[in-house]
Scaffold this motif. Structure first.
Motif, short mmCIF file in Angstrom:
data_model
loop_
_atom_site.label_atom_id
_atom_site.label_comp_id
_atom_site.label_asym_id
_atom_site.label_seq_id
_atom_site.Cartn_x
_atom_site.Cartn_y
_atom_site.Cartn_z
N ASN A 34 -14.05 -17.39 12.85
CA ASN A 34 -13.49 -18.19 13.95
C ASN A 34 -11.96 -18.20 13.95
N GLY A 35 -11.34 -17.46 13.03
CA GLY A 35 -9.89 -17.35 13.01
C GLY A 35 -9.20 -18.32 12.08
N LYS A 36 -9.93 -19.30 11.56
CA LYS A 36 -9.33 -20.26 10.66
C LYS A 36 -9.18 -19.65 9.26
N VAL A 37 -8.21 -20.18 8.52
CA VAL A 37 -7.99 -19.70 7.15
C VAL A 37 -9.22 -20.00 6.31
N ASP A 38 -9.63 -19.01 5.53
CA ASP A 38 -10.78 -19.16 4.64
C ASP A 38 -10.31 -19.84 3.35
N GLN A 39 -10.53 -21.16 3.25
CA GLN A 39 -10.02 -21.92 2.12
C GLN A 39 -10.64 -21.48 0.80
N ARG A 40 -11.94 -21.15 0.85
CA ARG A 40 -12.58 -20.71 -0.38
C ARG A 40 -11.99 -19.40 -0.87
N ALA A 41 -11.67 -18.51 0.06
CA ALA A 41 -11.08 -17.23 -0.34
C ALA A 41 -9.69 -17.42 -0.93
N VAL A 42 -8.92 -18.36 -0.34
CA VAL A 42 -7.59 -18.64 -0.89
C VAL A 42 -7.73 -19.21 -2.30
N ALA A 43 -8.65 -20.16 -2.48
CA ALA A 43 -8.83 -20.76 -3.80
C ALA A 43 -9.24 -19.72 -4.83
N SER A 44 -10.05 -18.74 -4.41
CA SER A 44 -10.55 -17.72 -5.35
C SER A 44 -9.45 -16.80 -5.83
N LEU A 45 -8.31 -16.77 -5.12
CA LEU A 45 -7.20 -15.91 -5.55
C LEU A 45 -6.66 -16.32 -6.91
N ALA A 46 -6.89 -17.58 -7.30
CA ALA A 46 -6.39 -18.05 -8.60
C ALA A 46 -6.98 -17.26 -9.74
N ALA A 47 -8.24 -16.84 -9.57
CA ALA A 47 -8.91 -16.12 -10.66
C ALA A 47 -8.59 -14.64 -10.68
N THR A 48 -8.09 -14.11 -9.57
CA THR A 48 -7.86 -12.67 -9.49
C THR A 48 -6.38 -12.29 -9.52
N ALA A 49 -5.48 -13.26 -9.28
CA ALA A 49 -4.06 -12.94 -9.23
C ALA A 49 -3.54 -12.60 -10.62
N PRO A 50 -2.60 -11.67 -10.72
CA PRO A 50 -2.05 -11.32 -12.03
C PRO A 50 -1.25 -12.47 -12.61
N PRO A 51 -1.14 -12.53 -13.94
CA PRO A 51 -0.42 -13.64 -14.57
C PRO A 51 1.01 -13.80 -14.08
N GLY A 52 1.65 -12.70 -13.72
CA GLY A 52 3.04 -12.78 -13.27
C GLY A 52 3.23 -13.54 -11.99
N SER A 53 2.14 -13.85 -11.29
CA SER A 53 2.29 -14.55 -10.02
C SER A 53 2.46 -16.05 -10.21
N VAL A 54 2.38 -16.51 -11.47
CA VAL A 54 2.62 -17.93 -11.73
C VAL A 54 4.12 -18.14 -11.80
N ALA A 55 4.63 -18.98 -10.92
CA ALA A 55 6.06 -19.23 -10.91
C ALA A 55 6.45 -20.05 -12.13
N ALA A 56 7.64 -19.77 -12.67
CA ALA A 56 8.05 -20.47 -13.88
C ALA A 56 9.39 -21.18 -13.75
N ALA A 57 10.20 -20.77 -12.80
CA ALA A 57 11.55 -21.31 -12.71
C ALA A 57 11.59 -22.59 -11.88
N THR A 58 10.81 -23.59 -12.28
CA THR A 58 10.78 -24.86 -11.58
C THR A 58 11.74 -25.83 -12.25
N PRO A 59 12.06 -26.95 -11.59
CA PRO A 59 12.90 -27.96 -12.23
C PRO A 59 12.33 -28.43 -13.56
N LEU A 60 11.01 -28.54 -13.65
CA LEU A 60 10.40 -28.97 -14.90
C LEU A 60 10.70 -27.97 -16.01
N ASP A 61 10.53 -26.66 -15.71
CA ASP A 61 10.85 -25.63 -16.71
C ASP A 61 12.31 -25.75 -17.15
N SER A 62 13.17 -25.96 -16.16
CA SER A 62 14.60 -26.03 -16.46
C SER A 62 14.91 -27.19 -17.41
#
Length: 832
Positions: A429-457
């Motif tokens: 129906n054209g809407k974003v597939d939320q389940r598919a977006v959530a599943s990207l967490a398991a397939t994305a490479p480790p480098g896609s986790v951002a690290a340079a946040t204020p907390l990291d700093s």
């Protein structure tokens, strides 16, 4: 009586509104609150609450409190509730400022204002009434079968509705609560729990991950464990329930929202293993139903709750505080079904929220924020992995996106996964597939986790300044063993990175401070803590006076007050007596070791000093009058002696209990007592103004200044020190200089300072000890020929020595950690 599956238990017996706050004395001498300082009975708690209730007055007012697991906070909180006032409970200065009106119009039923778990930085609050609070406390006590014999433990923050409900429900039945802010990974927490026979503790899903990593405690008295704050995977529920079956405790899985005061449903513990995916049955007095939702699966709809604990409504501004109850039911936004056993199960979310690390994240809000940067994104919660997935279409900087998300909702870096995609996944129906977006967490490479946040700093900053590889977001300056020599650099760095630096930053966790991060490079003026400013100014005045460039004496005596303030701020914190003693000894050692080393080196090479100077006991075993060079280090000796004496005094449990019970009056009484020698002895008979027993009142004045909470207390302290000064020094100029310095310590929290000049100011303040130690060997060569050169040379040598000593100390601490505590690094990294 426990409800049968699918049924609501009978409503609890209703007592007078907020009986858990107003009817404390009915529990008599039973223990109510337990801290490291001792046990407070219900009768004593009732007396304190009654006294503070009188101080608050009878006219309803808004009382803003910063929650902390202490007797003082609980007394303030209960007094406000029992007196019919409205309490704003928050650590968020943005929220507090938004409601800072002096006398807002309040609805008479309003008792508590709480931020929702996902509203960090937002002024929206949940309005709760006396009926909301009392009914939910009684309902929780009923289904947990709490009795006066139970002992709870504060394993969750008290501005979190779940953590607060532990306090409410235990007080409602006359049970006791152990107040502590220790992590569940800290063995000392469970030692305390065993000592006091703790029968229950509460946790969010992440709590149980930490326990798995650090080891579950041996707690024979434990009879129940509660879990809420987000969905825990069914397998994990079964694991914990099975552990409970083996170890003798019951697991209560619970469901709730701040909008329902705390709890709406619970899973009877006997069903935890069999029905691990269910939230169970309504709480006593409540009712759940599933309303149809268009397009949802058959049997799935929005979960709707009714009960006396449904909030009055939201407050978006001060004007909303006068509004009455506006809801009769709560539409949770969660999609649910009733399973074959008659239990409610959560099937998904209707309203675009995700619950990660106990925080309710508004996904639409995050997407709207990122859209302002012209990014095409879709957000979804991978809750079982405790991650917020951000799918971004096209080229983008993951670090920038992670910074934005962190600022919006405060999630730790590891919980934000930014995944670049060619196209956003969509449904037919054209809407974003939320389940598919959530599943990207398991397939994305480790480098896609951002690290340079204020907390990291900030974690990196603490790690570098303290030389500690084991820094984690839940730690604070105090828990990491910071002292007066390292807080200067950290304070100035925080001022440059945060939109505001709270006065209590040494006790705030790094994660809490990260929420205040902002870009402040455009500001010309910085706010520098008065203590830091005085350290830098005082050392310049001391050396400049000695080298005859000018004559403004008294700088060292003002520094005694600064040292006393720092002693109270971050050496006396926490409930662990052993940890507090270690902090005091470590602070004393960081003064004594370099002082003894320098004095010994000068004695060996030049012969100016003697063994009394090396041992820092000249004022005790040396002559009675000033003589150079023997008395050069009187200030170092005084600071060291006072730190050790008062640190030892506060290690006595009864003395510590007095300090915790009377945070202002106890040190003020010590201040008054310490003035006795000043009035009974003849100051001119000996060089008494340079000895510990006669200048201790200056140290105590700094200690008391930290404990002042009202203008009246500041005036009283000011009057005491100003009354003690005339005739003390025998010099009007020095008396005036010290008086000005002391009044700055008492009344002024920060000083505006040009941002470009913050760095040199910080260097001077940080190197105060080194400059004081070394300037005696520099200025005499220049004081008669070039006084300004004597000042500059003394400062330069001191700074150089401080810098070199810092490098050596930093390297030594890192090597010590590498050799001695590698196993802790794994645990801390998991916690972070």
């Amino acid at each position: 009586m426990t409800a049968q599956p699918g049924e609501s238990a009978p409503p609890p017996t209703q007592r007078t509104a907020l009986g858990f706050a107003a009817d404390l004395d009915r529990h008599g001498d039973s223990p109510a609150l337990v801290t490291a300082g001792g046990v407070l009975s219900y009768a004593d708690l009732a007396d304190r609450v009654a006294a503070h209730r009188v101080a608050l007055g009878t006219e309803q007012r808004l009382v803003t409190l910063r929650p902390q697991p202490s007797v003082g906070f609980v007394v303030d909180y209960l007094a406000a509730l029992a007196g019919g006032h409205a309490v704003l409970l928050t650590n968020d200065e943005t929220v507090a400022d938004a409601y800072a009106s002096e006398s807002p119009a309040l609805h008479p039923d309003l008792r508590l204002l709480l931020s929702t778990s996902g509203s960090t930085g937002s002024p929206k609050l949940v309005r709760l009434s006396a009926t909301n609070l009392q009914s939910n406390a009684e309902a929780i006590a009923a289904y947990l079968r709490l009795t006066s014999a139970d002992v709870g433990l504060t394993t969750l923050p008290l501005d979190y509705c779940y953590g607060l409900s532990v306090l409410h429900s235990h007080l409602a039945v006359g049970a006791s609560v152990v107040l502590t802010d220790r992590s569940v990974t800290d063995p000392a927490l469970w030692s305390t729990a065993r000592e006091h026979g703790v029968t229950s503790f509460a946790g969010v899903p992440y709590t149980f991950d930490l326990l798995d990593a650090a080891g579950w405690p041996e707690l024979p008295s434990l009879r129940l464990v509660t879990q809420a704050g987000g969905r825990m995977a069914p397998d994990r529920v079964r694991e914990v329930a099975a552990r409970g079956r083996r170890d003798g405790f019951e697991l209560f899985v619970m469901y709730g929202q701040t909008e329902a005061t705390a709890r709406m449903a619970y899973l009877p513990p006997q069903l935890a293993e069999e029905q691990a995916g269910a939230i169970g049955v309504p709480i006593p007095g409540g009712h759940l139903r599933v309303d149809p939702v268009e397009g949802a699966e058959p049997g799935v709809g929005e979960l709707v709750y009714t009960g006396p604990n449904v909030m009055m409504g939201y407050a978006h501004s001060v004007a909303d505080l006068a509004r009455g109850p506006e809801l009769v039911e709560l539409r949770t936004g969660d999609l649910a079904r009733v399973n074959d056993a008659g239990l409610f199960e959560i099937a998904g979310r209707k309203s675009r929220f995700a619950k990660i690390f106990g925080q309710r994240i508004d996904l639409d809000r995050v997407e709207a924020l990122l859209a302002l940067d012209h990014l095409t994104v879709a957000c979804a919660g991978a809750e079982e992995l405790e991650q917020l997935v951000v799918a971004v279409c096209g080229p983008a900087a993951p670090d920038l996106i992670a910074d934005r998300v962190h600022a919006a909702c405060g999630l730790p870096p590891r919980a934000v996964r930014v995944v670049p995609v060619d196209d956003l996944p969509r449904l037919p129906n054209g809407k974003v597939d939320q389940r598919a977006v959530a599943s990207l967490a398991a397939t994305a490479p480790p480098g896609s986790v951002a690290a340079a946040t204020p907390l990291d700093s900030l974690v990196a900053l603490y790690r570098d300044v303290l030389g500690n590889d084991l820094v984690a977001p839940h730690e604070s300056f105090v828990t990491l063993g910071g002292d007066s020599l390292s807080y200067v650099e950290l304070s100035l760095e925080l001022e440059s990175r945060l939109r505001s630096v709270p006065d209590d930053w040494p006790t705030r966790t790094i994660g809490e401070l990260a929420l205040l991060a902002t870009d402040r490079r455009h500001r010309f003026w910085a706010k520098v803590e008065t203590g830091i400013w005085l350290r830098a100014v005082a050392i310049v005045l001391i050396v400049g006076t000695h080298t005859n460039l000018f004559h403004i004496a008294g700088g060292a005596h003002v520094l005694l007050a600064v040292v006393g303030a720092n002693f109270a701020r971050f050496l006396l914190g926490g409930d662990d007596t052993a940890a507090r003693r270690r902090r005091v000894l470590r602070g004393a050692a960081r003064i004594a070791v370099p002082a003894a080393a320098w004095t010994l080196a000068v004695w060996v090479t030049v012969g100016d000093y003697g063994w009394r100077n090396v041992l820092l006991v000249n004022q005790i075993l040396g002559g009675s009058r000033w003589a150079e060079p023997a008395w050069h280090f009187w200030f170092i000796e005084v600071v060291l002696h006072l730190l050790l004496v008062f640190g030892l005094l506060l290690s006595v449990p009864r003395v510590l209990a007095l300090d915790r019970r009377h945070p202002f009056w106890f040190p003020f009484a010590l201040l008054v007592a310490s003035l006795v020698p000043r009035y009974v002895a003849e100051l001119a008979a000996r060089d008494l103004i340079h000895t510990s027993s006669f200048v201790a009142w200056l140290f105590l004045a700094g200690w008391v200044s930290v404990r002042t909470t009202t203008t009246a207390q500041r005036w009283l302290l000011s009057a005491a020190v100003l009354a003690a000064l005339p005739g003390f020094f025998g010099s009007e100029a020095r008396t005036v200089a010290v008086a000005v310095g002391l009044l700055l310590v008492v009344w002024v929290r920060s000083v505006p300072w040009p941002r470009a000049a913050v760095a040199p100011l910080g260097v001077l303040a940080s190197s105060t000890l080194a400059i004081y130690l070394t300037h005696w060997q520099v200025y005499p060569y220049l004081e008669h020929r070039w006084p300004l050169g004597g000042l500059l040379a003394s400062l330069a040598l001191g700074v150089a020595v401080w810098w070199l000593a810092g490098l050596v100390s930093f390297a030594a601490r890192r090597e010590w950690q590498r050799l001695r505590v590698p196993h802790l690094r794994t645990i801390r990294q998991k916690e972070a």
